[in-house]
Enzyme design. Structure first.
Site, PDB file in Angstrom:
ATOM      1  N   ASP A 126      20.861   4.924  75.584  1.00  0.00           N
ATOM      2  CA  ASP A 126      21.550   3.911  74.780  1.00  0.00           C
ATOM      3  C   ASP A 126      21.556   2.575  75.526  1.00  0.00           C
ATOM      4  O   ASP A 126      22.118   2.457  76.616  1.00  0.00           O
ATOM      5  CB  ASP A 126      22.993   4.375  74.536  1.00  0.00           C
ATOM      6  CG  ASP A 126      23.763   3.417  73.652  1.00  0.00           C
ATOM      7  OD1 ASP A 126      23.815   3.656  72.438  1.00  0.00           O
ATOM      8  OD2 ASP A 126      24.302   2.416  74.176  1.00  0.00           O
ATOM      9  N   TYR A 168      22.965  -6.078  76.930  1.00  0.00           N
ATOM     10  CA  TYR A 168      23.016  -5.536  78.297  1.00  0.00           C
ATOM     11  C   TYR A 168      21.959  -6.200  79.179  1.00  0.00           C
ATOM     12  O   TYR A 168      22.027  -6.097  80.411  1.00  0.00           O
ATOM     13  CB  TYR A 168      22.785  -4.025  78.334  1.00  0.00           C
ATOM     14  CG  TYR A 168      23.744  -3.174  77.520  1.00  0.00           C
ATOM     15  CD1 TYR A 168      24.915  -3.689  76.987  1.00  0.00           C
ATOM     16  CD2 TYR A 168      23.468  -1.826  77.302  1.00  0.00           C
ATOM     17  CE1 TYR A 168      25.775  -2.896  76.243  1.00  0.00           C
ATOM     18  CE2 TYR A 168      24.325  -1.024  76.562  1.00  0.00           C
ATOM     19  CZ  TYR A 168      25.469  -1.559  76.025  1.00  0.00           C
ATOM     20  OH  TYR A 168      26.301  -0.774  75.283  1.00  0.00           O
ATOM     21  N   LYS A 196      20.886  -2.455  70.228  1.00  0.00           N
ATOM     22  CA  LYS A 196      21.888  -3.102  69.366  1.00  0.00           C
ATOM     23  C   LYS A 196      21.583  -4.585  69.206  1.00  0.00           C
ATOM     24  O   LYS A 196      21.139  -5.246  70.156  1.00  0.00           O
ATOM     25  CB  LYS A 196      23.289  -2.943  69.979  1.00  0.00           C
ATOM     26  CG  LYS A 196      23.586  -1.516  70.398  1.00  0.00           C
ATOM     27  CD  LYS A 196      24.970  -1.293  70.935  1.00  0.00           C
ATOM     28  CE  LYS A 196      25.084   0.084  71.557  1.00  0.00           C
ATOM     29  NZ  LYS A 196      24.638   0.184  72.953  1.00  0.00           N
ATOM     30  N   HIS A 249      26.184  -4.686  67.020  1.00  0.00           N
ATOM     31  CA  HIS A 249      26.966  -4.395  68.234  1.00  0.00           C
ATOM     32  C   HIS A 249      28.472  -4.486  68.004  1.00  0.00           C
ATOM     33  O   HIS A 249      29.246  -3.748  68.616  1.00  0.00           O
ATOM     34  CB  HIS A 249      26.535  -5.331  69.372  1.00  0.00           C
ATOM     35  CG  HIS A 249      26.763  -4.756  70.732  1.00  0.00           C
ATOM     36  ND1 HIS A 249      25.900  -4.921  71.776  1.00  0.00           N
ATOM     37  CD2 HIS A 249      27.761  -3.992  71.224  1.00  0.00           C
ATOM     38  CE1 HIS A 249      26.358  -4.291  72.843  1.00  0.00           C
ATOM     39  NE2 HIS A 249      27.494  -3.722  72.521  1.00  0.00           N
TER      40      HIS A 249
END
Ligand code: A2P
Length: 273
Positions: A48, A53, A78, A111
């Site tokens: 994931d 990120y 996301k 997200h």
């Protein structure tokens, strides 16, 4: 380990491995690359990540270098929470797609219903606009399933009421003592898989004496009890670690917590953790 290869089945019949490796807060470059490789070596088949990120390129490279056939690995990413327009969503997907370099994304999520800088603000129209792009990506096969993250029942109602595809998953913060019962029930009722991020409360559960007491009975660690708890609630855990021994430990959860001990864990209050 069966927990790593057992699957939940999404409402569109796509199978998703029951434990995912979470990569939030793992920096790009060798931390993300090495920990993703360690997870794959340990047998994880579900990773994931997220555009936000900043580590999609390292995650993608780790998956490609692993030599594991692509179709055996489930990849989630996301669309950033700040993106609330169709053009922005198309652009974000192309960047994720290119950075991952893995072909179709297995699960693509919004997200959050609002930008992080303005949590709780109303973006119902923007989320519908973004979701229509998600539906295109789903119908042309570039995303094999689509979903949301951090959505509560009101957010879901407004999206579902105005669009065609019901989200396949909702990824929310979920751990012993903080189990979002209303959202979880809502999702169960509509066949939306609940995925739990921060199943260890980003580490804060690890010192909890009540969970430790249960863990000692089973000869397991607090982390293992906490992760197993999600599985027994049909919530998909996404534990994160950069430490190979912990990455392995977190997947070694093929045991059963008794109904009595589940009740004990149910009784732990979020205020305690
Ligand atoms: P580290 O990455 O240094 O191994 P969450 O999954 O709830 O976000 O929690 C992640 C945090 O918990 C990280 O700080 C991680 O540390 C730590 N952690 C993950 N698994 C374990 C474990 N099995 N034992 C102890 N700490 C763990």
């Amino acid at each position: 380990m069966p927990a790593l290869t057992d699957t939940f089945t999404l409402s569109n019949d796509l199978r998703i491995p029951k434990i995912g490796f979470g990569t939030w807060q793992i920096p790009d470059g060798s931390p993300a690359y090495d920990s993703t490789r360690a997870a794959l070596d340990a047998g994880y088949r579900h990773i994931d990540t997220a555009r936000a990120y900043g580590n999609e390129a390292s995650v993608g490279r780790a998956v490609r270098d692993s030599g594991i056939p692509r179709e055996e690995i489930f990849i989630t990413t996301k669309c950033p929470a700040e993106v609330k327009t169709a053009d922005g969503a198309r652009d974000a997907f192309e960047h994720s797609f290119d950075d991952l370099g893995l072909g179709p994304v297995d699960l693509y999520l919004i997200h959050a219903p609002w930008p992080w800088s303005d949590m709780g603000s109303d973006h119902r129209k923007g989320n519908i606009e973004v979701w229509k792009v998600f539906e295109e990506l789903y119908s042309n096969g570039r995303a094999r399933s689509i979903g949301v993250s951090n959505f509560d029942p009101d957010d879901l109602d407004s999206l579902i009421g105005a669009t065609d595809v019901v989200p396949h998953a909702n990824q929310i913060r979920w751990f012993v003592g903080s189990t979002q019962p209303e959202t979880t029930r809502y999702c169960e009722g509509r066949n939306i898989l609940v995925e739990g991020y921060s199943p260890l409360a980003t580490g804060r559960l690890l010192d909890n004496p009540d969970i430790k007491a249960v863990a000692d009975k089973y000869g397991k660690s607090v982390a293992q009890i906490s992760i197993r708890y999600l599985l027994q609630k049909d919530v998909l855990p996404l534990p994160k670690s950069t430490t190979p021994s912990r990455i392995r430990e977190n997947a070694d959860v093929d045991f059963e917590i008794s109904a009595d001990d589940i009740r004990t864990l149910d009784g732990i209050d979020a205020g305690d953790v």
